[in-house]
Write a protein that holds these residues in place. Structure first.
Motif, PDB file in Angstrom:
ATOM      1  N   LEU A  80       0.816  -1.212   0.000  1.00 51.44           N
ATOM      2  CA  LEU A  80       0.000   0.000   0.000  1.00 51.44           C
ATOM      3  C   LEU A  80       0.851   1.264   0.000  1.00 51.44           C
ATOM      4  O   LEU A  80       0.352   2.337  -0.331  1.00 51.44           O
ATOM      5  CB  LEU A  80      -0.914   0.023   1.237  1.00 51.44           C
ATOM      6  CG  LEU A  80      -1.852  -1.159   1.436  1.00 51.44           C
ATOM      7  CD1 LEU A  80      -2.716  -0.930   2.677  1.00 51.44           C
ATOM      8  CD2 LEU A  80      -2.722  -1.397   0.209  1.00 51.44           C
ATOM      9  N   ALA A  81       2.113   1.121   0.370  1.00 55.46           N
ATOM     10  CA  ALA A  81       3.011   2.273   0.439  1.00 55.46           C
ATOM     11  C   ALA A  81       4.378   1.876  -0.089  1.00 55.46           C
ATOM     12  O   ALA A  81       4.757   0.704  -0.072  1.00 55.46           O
ATOM     13  CB  ALA A  81       3.145   2.767   1.884  1.00 55.46           C
ATOM     14  N   GLY A  82       5.120   2.876  -0.554  1.00 54.54           N
ATOM     15  CA  GLY A  82       6.461   2.631  -1.053  1.00 54.54           C
ATOM     16  C   GLY A  82       6.482   2.221  -2.514  1.00 54.54           C
ATOM     17  O   GLY A  82       5.440   2.111  -3.168  1.00 54.54           O
ATOM     18  N   PRO A  83       7.669   1.985  -3.037  1.00 53.70           N
ATOM     19  CA  PRO A  83       7.824   1.722  -4.459  1.00 53.70           C
ATOM     20  C   PRO A  83       7.539   0.272  -4.832  1.00 53.70           C
ATOM     21  O   PRO A  83       7.436  -0.601  -3.969  1.00 53.70           O
ATOM     22  CB  PRO A  83       9.308   2.030  -4.697  1.00 53.70           C
ATOM     23  CG  PRO A  83       9.956   1.592  -3.400  1.00 53.70           C
ATOM     24  CD  PRO A  83       8.972   1.998  -2.334  1.00 53.70           C
ATOM     25  N   VAL A  84       7.419   0.024  -6.134  1.00 50.28           N
ATOM     26  CA  VAL A  84       7.644  -1.313  -6.672  1.00 50.28           C
ATOM     27  C   VAL A  84       9.107  -1.357  -7.089  1.00 50.28           C
ATOM     28  O   VAL A  84       9.654  -0.371  -7.592  1.00 50.28           O
ATOM     29  CB  VAL A  84       6.731  -1.649  -7.869  1.00 50.28           C
ATOM     30  CG1 VAL A  84       5.320  -1.896  -7.415  1.00 50.28           C
ATOM     31  CG2 VAL A  84       6.800  -0.599  -8.954  1.00 50.28           C
ATOM     32  N   SER A  85       9.739  -2.480  -6.863  1.00 54.65           N
ATOM     33  CA  SER A  85      11.168  -2.614  -7.108  1.00 54.65           C
ATOM     34  C   SER A  85      11.416  -3.852  -7.958  1.00 54.65           C
ATOM     35  O   SER A  85      10.780  -4.891  -7.746  1.00 54.65           O
ATOM     36  CB  SER A  85      11.929  -2.723  -5.789  1.00 54.65           C
ATOM     37  OG  SER A  85      11.653  -1.604  -4.963  1.00 54.65           O
ATOM     38  N   VAL A  86      12.327  -3.745  -8.901  1.00 59.28           N
ATOM     39  CA  VAL A  86      12.613  -4.836  -9.837  1.00 59.28           C
ATOM     40  C   VAL A  86      14.102  -5.149  -9.793  1.00 59.28           C
ATOM     41  O   VAL A  86      14.938  -4.260  -9.954  1.00 59.28           O
ATOM     42  CB  VAL A  86      12.191  -4.469 -11.270  1.00 59.28           C
ATOM     43  CG1 VAL A  86      12.620  -5.554 -12.255  1.00 59.28           C
ATOM     44  CG2 VAL A  86      10.682  -4.260 -11.340  1.00 59.28           C
ATOM     45  N   GLY A  87      14.427  -6.419  -9.557  1.00 66.14           N
ATOM     46  CA  GLY A  87      15.805  -6.873  -9.569  1.00 66.14           C
ATOM     47  C   GLY A  87      16.139  -7.550 -10.883  1.00 66.14           C
ATOM     48  O   GLY A  87      15.284  -8.203 -11.501  1.00 66.14           O
ATOM     49  N   LEU A  88      17.363  -7.395 -11.318  1.00 60.46           N
ATOM     50  CA  LEU A  88      17.847  -7.997 -12.560  1.00 60.46           C
ATOM     51  C   LEU A  88      19.244  -8.541 -12.297  1.00 60.46           C
ATOM     52  O   LEU A  88      20.118  -7.807 -11.808  1.00 60.46           O
ATOM     53  CB  LEU A  88      17.880  -6.945 -13.667  1.00 60.46           C
ATOM     54  CG  LEU A  88      17.832  -7.399 -15.122  1.00 60.46           C
ATOM     55  CD1 LEU A  88      16.521  -8.090 -15.437  1.00 60.46           C
ATOM     56  CD2 LEU A  88      18.014  -6.201 -16.051  1.00 60.46           C
TER      57      LEU A  88
ATOM     58  N   SER B 181       8.276   4.903  -7.868  1.00 65.56           N
ATOM     59  CA  SER B 181       7.715   5.426  -6.626  1.00 65.56           C
ATOM     60  C   SER B 181       6.199   5.253  -6.556  1.00 65.56           C
ATOM     61  O   SER B 181       5.525   4.983  -7.556  1.00 65.56           O
ATOM     62  CB  SER B 181       8.036   6.918  -6.507  1.00 65.56           C
ATOM     63  OG  SER B 181       7.298   7.645  -7.480  1.00 65.56           O
ATOM     64  N   SER B 182       5.668   5.438  -5.357  1.00 64.29           N
ATOM     65  CA  SER B 182       4.214   5.398  -5.174  1.00 64.29           C
ATOM     66  C   SER B 182       3.533   6.473  -6.007  1.00 64.29           C
ATOM     67  O   SER B 182       2.436   6.260  -6.543  1.00 64.29           O
ATOM     68  CB  SER B 182       3.870   5.580  -3.690  1.00 64.29           C
ATOM     69  OG  SER B 182       4.467   6.759  -3.171  1.00 64.29           O
ATOM     70  N   ALA B 183       4.169   7.649  -6.123  1.00 61.20           N
ATOM     71  CA  ALA B 183       3.596   8.713  -6.950  1.00 61.20           C
ATOM     72  C   ALA B 183       3.518   8.288  -8.421  1.00 61.20           C
ATOM     73  O   ALA B 183       2.551   8.594  -9.119  1.00 61.20           O
ATOM     74  CB  ALA B 183       4.423   9.992  -6.807  1.00 61.20           C
ATOM     75  N   GLU B 184       4.535   7.585  -8.884  1.00 58.35           N
ATOM     76  CA  GLU B 184       4.508   7.107 -10.266  1.00 58.35           C
ATOM     77  C   GLU B 184       3.458   6.026 -10.461  1.00 58.35           C
ATOM     78  O   GLU B 184       2.797   5.970 -11.505  1.00 58.35           O
ATOM     79  CB  GLU B 184       5.901   6.596 -10.648  1.00 58.35           C
ATOM     80  CG  GLU B 184       6.912   7.713 -10.801  1.00 58.35           C
ATOM     81  CD  GLU B 184       8.322   7.198 -11.069  1.00 58.35           C
ATOM     82  OE1 GLU B 184       8.954   7.700 -12.010  1.00 58.35           O
ATOM     83  OE2 GLU B 184       8.797   6.308 -10.332  1.00 58.35           O
ATOM     84  N   ILE B 185       3.284   5.153  -9.467  1.00 53.50           N
ATOM     85  CA  ILE B 185       2.233   4.136  -9.543  1.00 53.50           C
ATOM     86  C   ILE B 185       0.874   4.805  -9.654  1.00 53.50           C
ATOM     87  O   ILE B 185       0.028   4.419 -10.475  1.00 53.50           O
ATOM     88  CB  ILE B 185       2.283   3.211  -8.312  1.00 53.50           C
ATOM     89  CG1 ILE B 185       3.597   2.420  -8.306  1.00 53.50           C
ATOM     90  CG2 ILE B 185       1.085   2.262  -8.293  1.00 53.50           C
ATOM     91  CD1 ILE B 185       3.860   1.692  -7.005  1.00 53.50           C
ATOM     92  N   ASP B 186       0.640   5.830  -8.841  1.00 52.63           N
ATOM     93  CA  ASP B 186      -0.622   6.560  -8.916  1.00 52.63           C
ATOM     94  C   ASP B 186      -0.787   7.251 -10.266  1.00 52.63           C
ATOM     95  O   ASP B 186      -1.891   7.332 -10.805  1.00 52.63           O
ATOM     96  CB  ASP B 186      -0.679   7.625  -7.807  1.00 52.63           C
ATOM     97  CG  ASP B 186      -0.927   7.031  -6.435  1.00 52.63           C
ATOM     98  OD1 ASP B 186      -1.440   5.894  -6.357  1.00 52.63           O
ATOM     99  OD2 ASP B 186      -0.599   7.702  -5.438  1.00 52.63           O
ATOM    100  N   ASP B 187       0.317   7.745 -10.815  1.00 49.91           N
ATOM    101  CA  ASP B 187       0.251   8.545 -12.038  1.00 49.91           C
ATOM    102  C   ASP B 187       0.044   7.700 -13.280  1.00 49.91           C
ATOM    103  O   ASP B 187      -0.755   8.050 -14.159  1.00 49.91           O
ATOM    104  CB  ASP B 187       1.539   9.367 -12.169  1.00 49.91           C
ATOM    105  CG  ASP B 187       1.494  10.324 -13.338  1.00 49.91           C
ATOM    106  OD1 ASP B 187       0.423  10.909 -13.593  1.00 49.91           O
ATOM    107  OD2 ASP B 187       2.528  10.498 -14.005  1.00 49.91           O
TER     108      ASP B 187
END
Length: 264
Positions: free
Chosen positions: A33-41, A86-92
């Motif tokens: 519900l809070a914070g970023p989504v993060s992707v590892g490679l 970021s959470s802002a980008e997820i919302d956007d």
């Protein structure tokens, strides 16, 4: 019964296709519900790579074990990266587009060292490859938005202007090699499991850091996921600028609204 550890069996099958540099990819934070989504490679050299004991899907490891594995994974991999949206980008831009942003930020980190020939992506949906901008008439995007986002519970909204600053959602040049999706790749493929560990450790550290400024939400423990205590804090105090404010966040359920309780 304890599951078998991931191996390099599937990764090595790509040698027959002439591939040498293969990337394993996984995400964490998708259901928070809070914070970023993060992707590892994590990129491996199929001609030289050997096994790595102790690595499993990050959800099957203790926090201490994950942290201990990070330097070993970084030494084992030919290249590695972790990208965040970021959470802002997820919302956007929505969850799928945000995953693409995070994944391509990780991609830009690894190609400084080596360019993978192909990517193994955990799951059954390729959110990493470039594609035209989606619209509300795109069935897949609309279905995802319906299932994974929802309106905010009524209540005060407290935002931090520093944390809600405008973000540039431009996708970097990014991944333009074949992406092979595989269900349960994080359990079966060593490179994907290693990528999940790197992403999980980095994202968890971010959430612990954020908890210092927002101690009421328990992020040092729940890492932004939808625990009962986290929902209750949002209901009582309102969301912060690090919450995904287009998602259903509070404790009072609305009839017909889906829950967002998935981990990762």
């Amino acid at each position: 019964m304890k599951s078998a550890p991931p191996t390099l069996r599937f990764e090595r099958s790509f040698i027959e296709s002439g591939h040498q540099f293969l990337a394993g990819c996984d995400e964490v934070g998708r259901g928070a519900l809070a914070g970023p989504v993060s992707v590892g490679l994590v990129v491996i050299d199929l001609a030289a790579v050997k096994g790595l004991r102790g690595v499993r899907d990050s959800k099957l490891l203790s926090p201490a074990d994950r942290v201990r594995l990070v330097p070993r994974i970084k030494k084992w991999a030919l290249a590695h990266g972790v990208g965040h949206a970021s959470s802002a980008e997820i919302d956007d831009v929505g969850l799928m587009r945000a995953l693409q942003l995070a994944g391509n930020r990780a991609w830009e980190q690894v190609v400084v060292t080596v360019r993978p020939d192909a990517v193994i992506l955990d799951g059954n949906h390729d959110w990493l490859s470039p594609r035209p901008e989606a619209t509300l008439f795109d069935t897949e995007t609309f279905a995802t938005a319906t299932l994974e986002a929802g309106p905010l519970e009524a209540g005060p909204v407290e935002t931090d202007p520093v944390e809600t600053e405008a973000f540039d959602a431009e996708v970097p040049a990014g991944c333009n090699v074949p992406v092979h999706t595989r269900i349960k790749a994080d359990l079966q493929c060593l490179s994907v499991a290693a990528a999940s560990v790197l992403a999980k450790v980095e994202r968890d550290a971010m959430m612990v850091s954020y908890a210092g400024d927002h101690p009421q939400y328990g992020w040092e423990v729940n890492k932004g996921y939808a625990t009962a205590g986290h929902r209750a804090a949002i209901h009582g105090l309102g969301p912060t600028g690090l919450h995904r404010t287009t998602w259903r966040l509070g404790t009072r359920d609305r009839i017909g609204m889906p829950r967002v309780e998935i981990g990762g």
